[in-house]
Structures are given as structure tokens and as C-alpha cells.
Write a protein that holds these residues in place. Structure first.
Motif, short mmCIF file in Angstrom:
data_model
loop_
_atom_site.label_atom_id
_atom_site.label_comp_id
_atom_site.label_asym_id
_atom_site.label_seq_id
_atom_site.Cartn_x
_atom_site.Cartn_y
_atom_site.Cartn_z
N UNK A 89 0.84 -1.20 0.00
CA UNK A 89 0.00 0.00 0.00
C UNK A 89 0.88 1.26 0.00
N UNK A 90 2.01 1.20 0.75
CA UNK A 90 2.92 2.33 0.79
C UNK A 90 3.55 2.58 -0.58
N UNK A 91 4.02 1.53 -1.23
CA UNK A 91 4.65 1.68 -2.54
C UNK A 91 3.67 2.25 -3.56
N UNK A 92 2.46 1.73 -3.55
CA UNK A 92 1.44 2.24 -4.48
C UNK A 92 1.07 3.68 -4.15
N UNK A 93 0.93 3.96 -2.86
CA UNK A 93 0.53 5.31 -2.45
C UNK A 93 1.58 6.36 -2.79
N UNK A 94 2.85 6.04 -2.51
CA UNK A 94 3.92 6.99 -2.82
C UNK A 94 4.03 7.19 -4.32
N UNK A 95 3.90 6.11 -5.09
CA UNK A 95 3.94 6.23 -6.55
C UNK A 95 2.84 7.16 -7.04
N UNK A 96 1.64 6.99 -6.49
CA UNK A 96 0.51 7.83 -6.89
C UNK A 96 0.77 9.29 -6.53
N UNK A 97 1.29 9.54 -5.33
CA UNK A 97 1.53 10.92 -4.91
C UNK A 97 2.58 11.59 -5.78
N UNK A 98 3.67 10.88 -6.06
CA UNK A 98 4.73 11.46 -6.89
C UNK A 98 4.20 11.78 -8.29
N UNK A 99 3.47 10.84 -8.86
CA UNK A 99 2.92 11.06 -10.20
C UNK A 99 1.90 12.21 -10.20
N UNK A 100 1.04 12.25 -9.20
CA UNK A 100 0.01 13.29 -9.15
C UNK A 100 0.62 14.67 -8.90
N UNK A 101 1.63 14.74 -8.04
CA UNK A 101 2.32 16.00 -7.82
C UNK A 101 3.03 16.44 -9.09
N UNK A 102 3.65 15.47 -9.78
CA UNK A 102 4.35 15.79 -11.03
C UNK A 102 3.39 16.30 -12.09
N UNK A 103 2.20 15.69 -12.15
CA UNK A 103 1.20 16.13 -13.13
C UNK A 103 0.81 17.59 -12.89
N UNK A 104 0.73 17.98 -11.62
CA UNK A 104 0.39 19.36 -11.29
C UNK A 104 1.48 20.33 -11.76
#
Length: 314
Positions: A89-104
């Protein structure tokens, strides 16, 4: 995408009271998260690496999560017998946050938010393929409708959308969808408190390593932006959690789409961003698809609770 911070909170099941307060809190949470993402963009413009932004966001969220659990007497819920599930869950969550922050950082705020709404649609596909979850004509129809909205927002053949940014945003939506599926499985044995706490704590390991490599000295303005996004993220987390103590998920889930309004407003006022017409056409299509999926899941959940022997698959 913007709702990734609160996905794990939607597992909380408490008596519904004063739904109007819950709705107001949810609206406030969406506004605060829009401020957080605006500060992510400002920090990025000041030379702050996205890994740094995520690190400080999570570091601030850890004591907030502990304080919230202590305040409500839920500290005992952090006990777990599934460390590997929390690690995934941590690996998926961090991946999502990094990608979502990058998209912004790569897209106007309204566009990044619009593509992020595809997470619920992708989660429906993953649930059917990975979990074997029965999915009928309503939800498959919503999936097709949602991807039609994504194509409209992408403007195939057009030139106004940053294609690389759109790819990152959609990858972020996919990672967020994977988080939804993972949490859906974990909540069968894990309390919400355990999911919140262990995600915040374990994420410090890879983010601490990333901070060592990507962290650097910054200007006062950059540190103010970092402090602001961290505080906004923590406040948003509290509001999201509190909203579910006053209103049911079914009552407030539509409020999450107000994120598009706040993102567009922040993008315009702070960065002079004017979303393309295709975004305003595609976004309602994606939102409609998400609402159809949410409505159908609520209908099926009510039927299961009533113990009906047979009901439509969806």
C-alpha cells in the motif's frame, strides 16, 4: 487524483450525524487541497524537487495522523498482522503521490485534476480484472463514457494539451486506482487507523532516501511554499476524516468533484491559467461516469445489506 489523500479515510464507518456539517467540511477539504497543489506548483517553480514536496507532506501528516487517532481513542487500531500488505500500500501510495504532484507541475491545475478523476473509472476495470468483481452493463457503460471524456479532454490531433503531462496524470490516476483496490482488500482485516498510520510511517523510508539525494538548500520563498503545502495537506487530511464522521460516503462523494472548480480558480488567480474548452467538455463526461459507478455501487451495497438472494451484478 486530488482525492488520493483521503482514499484510505473512506473505510471509516461511523454513525451519520449532521450531514450538512460533513458537506461543508468536505467542500473545505477540496479547497484546502487545491491550495496544497497550487503550493506544489509554486515550490516546483522555486526549484523544489517533487520528491521533496512529497517527503515534507508525509512528514507533516504523520504526527497529525497520530494526534487524530489519539484524540478519538483509536490508537489501538494501528496493530497489524499484515506488514507486507501495508508495504505494498505504501509503494502504491507513494507512486501515486509522486505522479500526481508531477502532473500538477506539468499541466494547468484544472487539466491535471480532470485527468485525475479517471481513477475511479480505472479502479472499476482493475476490480473486474484482478479481483474478479462482477461488473455489468451499467459500470462497463460508465467506463466507456469515462474514457470518452478523457479523449475529449486530451484533444486527439490538437496541440493545446501537454501530452507528456497528460500521460503522467493518467499514470497517476492508474496508481490511485491501484491504491483503491489495495485498500478495498485490506479493509477486510485492517482498521482504517492502521492503514493511515502505517502508510504515513513506512513512506518515510523511501522518501527519506529520496530526500538525501534530491533535497537541497532553498530560498525563503521556497521554504514558505514547502511549509504551506505541508500544512495544507495535514489540514485537508483532518477535514476529510472529520467529514466522514458527520456524513456518509454516499452523501459527500459527489462533493469531491468540486475540486475541479477550486483547481480552476486557483490556476487562474495564481498562475493565469485558462483551461481549454476541451477540458470543460471532457470533465463533465468523466464526472458523470464516476457518479454512475458510485451510484451503482451504492445500489448493489444496499441490496447486499438487505440480504437479497439475487441482484444485478452492476
Amino acid at each position: 487524483m486530488a482525492i488520493h489523500d483521503q482514499l484510505h479515510q473512506q473505510t471509516i464507518t461511523l454513525p451519520v450525524a449532521r450531514p450538512v456539517i460533513g458537506i461543508v467540511m468536505r467542500l473545505s477539504a477540496m479547497a484546502v487541497l487545491a491550495i496544497m497543489f497550487a503550493l506544489v506548483k509554486i515550490a516546483g517553480a522555486k526549484g523544489v524537487h517533487v520528491a521533496e514536496s512529497v517527503f515534507w507532506r508525509q512528514l507533516t501528516g504523520l504526527p497529525v495522523a497520530l494526534a487524530w487517532l489519539w484524540w478519538h481513542g483509536d490508537l489501538a487500531t494501528i496493530r497489524t498482522s499484515r506488514p507486507f500488505a501495508h508495504a505494498l500500500r505504501m509503494l502504491l501510495g507513494i507512486s501515486a503521490m509522486v505522479l500526481n504532484f508531477s502532473a500538477m507541475l506539468l499541466l494547468p491545475m484544472a487539466e491535471a485534476t480532470t485527468f485525475g478523476f479517471a481513477a475511479q473509472i480505472i479502479a472499476t476495470i482493475l476490480a473486474a480484472l484482478l479481483l474478479g468483481e462482477p461488473t455489468g452493463r451499467y459500470r462497463w457503460g460508465a467506463v466507456l463514457l469515462g474514457f470518452a471524456g478523457v479523449l475529449i479532454a486530451l484533444q486527439p490531433g490538437g496541440h493545446s494539451v501537454n501530452l507528456w503531462g497528460a500521460v503522467i496524470a493518467l499514470l497517476g490516476a492508474t496508481a490511485t486506482a491501484a491504491v483503491i483496490i489495495q485498500i478495498r482488500q485490506m479493509t477486510q482485516t485492517e482498521a482504517a487507523g492502521a492503514i493511515v498510520f502505517w502508510f504515513s510511517l513506512t513512506s518515510m523510508i523511501p522518501l527519506g532516501i529520496a530526500q538525501y539525494f534530491f533535497g537541497s538548500a532553498h530560498s525563503t520563498e521556497a521554504w514558505l511554499a514547502i511549509a504551506g503545502l505541508s500544512i495544507a495537506g495535514a489540514v485537508g487530511q483532518i477535514l476529510l476524516t472529520a467529514s466522514l464522521r458527520h456524513a456518509s460516503v454516499a452523501t459527500i462523494m459527489t462533493i469531491d468533484y468540486s475540486m475541479l472548480i477550486w483547481s480552476a480558480l486557483a490556476g487562474f488567480l495564481i498562475f493565469a491559467e485558462i483551461p481549454d474548452n476541451s477540458v470543460w467538455v471532457g470533465a463533465p463526461v468523466i464526472i458523470t461516469a464516476g457518479l454512475i459507478i458510485a451510484w451503482r455501487e451504492q445500489v448493489l451495497a444496499r441490496k447486499r445489506i438487505k440480504g437479497e438472494a439475487e441482484y444485478p451484478v452492476g
